[in-house]
Design a protein around this motif. Structure first.
Motif, mmCIF file in Angstrom:
data_model
loop_
_atom_site.group_PDB
_atom_site.id
_atom_site.type_symbol
_atom_site.label_atom_id
_atom_site.label_comp_id
_atom_site.label_asym_id
_atom_site.label_seq_id
_atom_site.Cartn_x
_atom_site.Cartn_y
_atom_site.Cartn_z
ATOM 1 N N ALA A 165 58.152 -67.044 49.875
ATOM 2 C CA ALA A 165 59.054 -66.085 50.522
ATOM 3 C C ALA A 165 58.306 -65.210 51.526
ATOM 4 C CB ALA A 165 59.731 -65.222 49.463
ATOM 5 N N LYS A 166 57.141 -64.752 51.132
ATOM 6 C CA LYS A 166 56.324 -63.914 52.017
ATOM 7 C C LYS A 166 55.944 -64.673 53.285
ATOM 8 C CE LYS A 166 52.009 -61.232 52.033
ATOM 9 N NZ LYS A 166 50.815 -60.843 51.214
ATOM 10 N N SER A 167 55.614 -65.949 53.140
ATOM 11 C CA SER A 167 55.214 -66.760 54.290
ATOM 12 C C SER A 167 56.380 -67.002 55.230
ATOM 13 C CB SER A 167 54.642 -68.101 53.808
ATOM 14 O OG SER A 167 53.502 -67.900 53.009
ATOM 15 N N PHE A 168 57.557 -67.283 54.672
ATOM 16 C CA PHE A 168 58.748 -67.466 55.506
ATOM 17 C C PHE A 168 59.039 -66.194 56.304
ATOM 18 C CE2 PHE A 168 60.680 -71.043 52.811
ATOM 19 C CZ PHE A 168 60.547 -71.978 53.819
ATOM 20 N N THR A 169 59.030 -65.066 55.614
ATOM 21 C CA THR A 169 59.343 -63.787 56.256
ATOM 22 C C THR A 169 58.377 -63.491 57.392
ATOM 23 O OG1 THR A 169 60.256 -62.928 54.183
ATOM 24 C CG2 THR A 169 59.642 -61.321 55.867
ATOM 25 N N ARG A 174 38.196 -72.876 39.247
ATOM 26 C CA ARG A 174 39.235 -73.915 39.337
ATOM 27 C C ARG A 174 38.923 -74.831 40.514
ATOM 28 N NH1 ARG A 174 44.328 -70.047 40.423
ATOM 29 N NH2 ARG A 174 43.508 -68.777 42.128
ATOM 30 N N VAL A 175 39.507 -76.032 40.486
ATOM 31 C CA VAL A 175 39.239 -77.018 41.538
ATOM 32 C C VAL A 175 40.470 -77.286 42.398
ATOM 33 C CG1 VAL A 175 37.348 -78.155 40.298
ATOM 34 C CG2 VAL A 175 39.708 -78.943 39.949
ATOM 35 N N VAL A 176 41.475 -76.396 42.326
ATOM 36 C CA VAL A 176 42.693 -76.557 43.133
ATOM 37 C C VAL A 176 42.966 -75.287 43.932
ATOM 38 C CG1 VAL A 176 43.817 -78.223 41.620
ATOM 39 C CG2 VAL A 176 44.140 -75.797 41.213
ATOM 40 N N ALA A 177 43.675 -75.458 45.041
ATOM 41 C CA ALA A 177 44.083 -74.323 45.858
ATOM 42 C C ALA A 177 45.053 -73.450 45.080
ATOM 43 C CB ALA A 177 44.741 -74.821 47.145
ATOM 44 N N ASN A 178 45.032 -72.144 45.346
ATOM 45 C CA ASN A 178 45.941 -71.241 44.634
ATOM 46 C C ASN A 178 47.284 -71.129 45.342
ATOM 47 O OD1 ASN A 178 45.932 -69.078 46.616
ATOM 48 N ND2 ASN A 178 43.924 -68.464 45.850
ATOM 49 N N ASP A 179 48.192 -70.359 44.750
ATOM 50 C CA ASP A 179 49.545 -70.261 45.290
ATOM 51 C C ASP A 179 49.602 -69.564 46.645
ATOM 52 O OD1 ASP A 179 50.570 -71.595 43.119
ATOM 53 O OD2 ASP A 179 50.978 -69.781 41.973
ATOM 54 N N ALA A 202 56.865 -68.653 44.147
ATOM 55 C CA ALA A 202 58.061 -68.263 44.898
ATOM 56 C C ALA A 202 57.780 -67.072 45.806
ATOM 57 C CB ALA A 202 59.200 -67.946 43.935
ATOM 58 N N GLU A 203 57.058 -66.091 45.291
ATOM 59 C CA GLU A 203 56.733 -64.914 46.101
ATOM 60 C C GLU A 203 55.859 -65.289 47.294
ATOM 61 O OE1 GLU A 203 54.988 -62.125 43.405
ATOM 62 O OE2 GLU A 203 56.932 -61.359 42.710
ATOM 63 N N ALA A 204 54.917 -66.197 47.082
ATOM 64 C CA ALA A 204 54.035 -66.619 48.175
ATOM 65 C C ALA A 204 54.819 -67.350 49.262
ATOM 66 C CB ALA A 204 52.922 -67.516 47.637
#
Length: 390
Positions: free
Chosen positions: A193-197, A150-155, A189-191
């Motif tokens: 939420a994990k980053s905020f936490t 793929r040519v885009v960054a992942n979640d 959404a999980e990515a």
């Protein structure tokens, strides 16, 4: 001509035909059977509710192919559309036709993460290289597939990009993160939420069914939570309705979503007033009329071809197609040879520098921030540098 001689002539002709077919696209997994043409597929939702996200990258890919064919190369490229309408089961059926009947040598797409997950195994089994311009699901790179790119960054890049930007811009103490039940939506959404936490922000979450029309229970939960920021991981078809119901319910916290919501239909569904100020992140680089260099050239060519400005993933579609075109131009005419070529490929694309890691991920994982201003989408810049307006 005697029967024996005729038989020998036909046998030689048949052998030559087989050899000609082989040079066009065999060698383990795909080809057209015509030495003057190679078939490359494009797969994604071209007529369903997510079509506004997929038509721009298709147009970008077609522009690249049309420009290539206009140079009258020895082997031309036939770009074949496969419309999944965003349905994974439809993608499974279509890839069987693409590989077995159409003999494609490569695939641009699938556009979405769910359908990419559904057919990745078939592509791997049949040794068909794929390059997605827009599927961001993190798990796609963890399947051990050697023909997938793929040519885009992942979640896992986009999620932290969103969270870090909001922390910098709004200093939130509490965030409310929402998803629907689609694979892409859940993953993003999980990515987030994990980053905020991880950064000490308190997070509450909720999830609703993709086909639900009434989000009142989610709105009630968000209102009761009184968050400083709201993030929805999902597509514009749901995001617009959710944003409208949140604003109608008296929720005023800043609303943010990811690449799946980066389309004017978000504004149309939410209403101009409700959508104003909405923040959207995307690992996509959309050129505008004031672009310069390669992006200006692309903008002008795209607008001339389609009578509209480039939109989400249009440059990524162009770059994804270009990976195959560069392989074919280098004399790689079988699916396996094309795949080997992609391992060594490096070039300055329109969207970013294109180079693949060993697992098919792009080397460059930039995330950009956009904001709805006056009913239109405005690029604010890289997430690490952008500043909100208003």
């Amino acid at each position: 001509m005697s029967g024996a001689r005729l038989g020998r002539v036909l046998a030689v002709a048949a052998a030559a035909s087989l050899a000609l077919s082989a040079c066009a696209g065999s060698g383990g997994g795909g080809g057209t059977g015509d030495a003057s043409e190679i078939k490359i597929g494009f797969m994604g939702d071209l007529t369903g509710e997510g079509a506004a996200i997929v038509i721009p990258p298709y147009n970008g890919a077609k522009l690249a192919v049309d420009e290539y064919n206009a140079k009258n190369p020895k082997i031309k490229v036939n770009l074949i559309k496969y419309d999944t309408q965003g349905k994974s089961d439809q993608a499974t059926s279509l890839i069987t036709k693409a590989v077995g009947q159409d003999k494609i040598a490569g695939l641009i797409g699938p556009a979405f993460s769910g359908e990419s997950k559904a057919i990745g195994g078939q592509l791997e089994e049949n040794k068909i290289p794929s390059v997605s311009p827009s599927a961001t699901g993190t798990g796609l790179a963890k399947n051990g597939w050697t023909y997938w790119h793929r040519v885009v960054a992942n979640d896992d890049d986009q999620g932290p990009g969103i969270a870090d930007f909001l922390i910098k811009a709004k200093s939130p103490k509490k965030a409310f993160v929402i998803s629907d039940d689609q694979e892409y939506s859940v993953g993003l959404a999980e990515a987030v939420a994990k980053s905020f936490t991880a950064k000490g922000v308190t997070v509450e979450t909720d999830k609703f069914a993709k086909d639900a029309s009434d989000y009142s229970s989610t709105v009630t939960r968000v209102k009761s939570s009184a968050p400083d920021v709201i993030v929805y991981g999902g597509y514009y078809a749901q995001a617009g309705k959710l944003l409208k119901q949140l604003r109608d319910g008296g929720v005023t916290a800043p609303f943010t979503s990811g690449d799946g919501s980066l389309d004017a239909q978000l504004v149309a569904a939410a209403g101009k007033e409700a959508a104003e100020g909405a923040i959207l992140a995307c690992p996509c680089n959309i050129p505008y009329a004031n672009a310069t260099g390669a992006q200006k050239t692309f903008f002008d060519s795209y607008k001339a071809a389609y009578k509209t400005d480039p939109a989400i993933y249009s440059t990524e579609g162009y770059d994804a197609a270009s990976t195959f075109l560069k392989a074919i131009d280098a004399g790689k005419t079988t699916s396996t040879d094309i795949n080997e070529f992609l391992k060594t490929l490096t070039f300055d694309g329109v969207s970013k520098k294109i180079k693949f890691k060993s697992n098919g991920e792009p080397e460059t994982s930039a995330v950009f921030i956009y904001q709805v201003k006056g009913g239109a989408l405005k690029l604010l810049g890289l997430a690490s540098e952008a500043k909100l307006e208003g």
